[in-house]
Motif scaffolding. Structure first.
Motif: not given
Length: 190
Positions: A54-65, A101-103
Motif C-alpha cells: 500500500q502506498y501514497r502517490i506523490e502528486w507533483n502539483y502545479d503551484q500556480e493552479k 492540479y485539483p478541481m
C-alpha cells in the motif's frame, strides 16, 4: 432439469462478469497511454501480511493552479464541511514533466487526463494542506518476492505506472524502482 439449468446459470454469470471485467482492464492497460508517478509512504509489513504493497502517490502539483484552487476553495468553503470531499485532479504536461492540479468539478478542458478521487483533510485546508486519494492505491506482490522487494524499496525510489480508465479511475500496471520494473531490479539482486 429446469432447476439444474438455473444453478449452472447462477454459477456461470459471476464468472462471466469477472472475466469480462478483467479482460476490459487488461485491454485498457494495453491501449491507453501509461504515466509514471512517484510513490511514498509504503509499509513493508503489508508485503508480508497480505501480499499487497500500500502506498501514497506523490502528486507533483502545479503551484500556480494550486493557488487558483485555494481561491476557489475559499469562495466555496461554506458548502464544503467534510474531511473527505469527492474531487478530481487534472493532469497536464509541461516540458515533458507531469503536473497535477485539483478541481472540485470535473472539467477536462486542457487536461491530458482527469483522475477521480477524494480530498482528505479538506475541512482544515488550506492551513494544513490536503491529500488526494484514489481507489486501488495498492499493488499485488507474489509472496516469494516479499522480502526481496521490502529490501529493494528501502534502497530505491519507487514509482507506479498507470493508465486512466474511461470512468477516470487509475489502473496501476506496474511498480517501478528507479524508473525500472521492480522484477528487473530484484533479478539483479539475486
Amino acid at each position: 432439469m429446469k432447476k439444474q439449468t438455473y444453478i449452472i446459470l447462477a454459477i456461470m454469470l459471476p464468472v462471466c462478469v469477472l472475466t469480462l471485467s478483467w479482460g476490459r482492464m487488461e485491454y485498457l492497460l494495453q491501449i491507453k497511454e501509461k504515466y509514471v508517478v512517484p510513490i511514498v509512504g509504503y509499509d513493508p509489513r503489508d508485503l508480508l501480511s497480505g501480499h499487497y504493497i500500500q502506498y501514497r502517490i506523490e502528486w507533483n502539483y502545479d503551484q500556480e493552479k494550486l493557488e487558483e484552487f485555494k481561491k476557489e476553495f475559499m469562495d466555496n468553503s461554506s458548502k464544503l464541511n467534510s474531511y473527505m470531499v469527492p474531487a478530481y485532479l487534472c493532469m497536464i504536461k509541461k516540458e515533458s514533466e507531469l503536473f497535477f492540479y485539483p478541481m472540485l468539478l470535473k472539467k477536462s478542458q486542457g487536461c491530458l487526463e482527469v483522475i477521480k478521487g477524494e480530498f482528505t483533510n479538506f475541512k482544515s485546508f488550506p492551513s494544513s494542506g490536503f491529500g488526494f486519494n484514489v481507489t486501488r492505491m495498492r499493488y499485488y506482490v507474489p509472496e516469494k518476492y516479499g522480502r526481496l522487494l521490502e529490501e529493494a524499496l528501502t534502497k530505491n525510489n519507487a514509482q507506479v505506472s498507470f493508465v486512466v480508465s474511461d470512468n477516470n479511475e487509475i489502473l496501476v500496471s506496474d511498480l517501478r524502482l528507479n524508473g525500472r520494473p521492480w522484477k528487473d531490479v530484484i533479478a539483479e539482486k539475486k
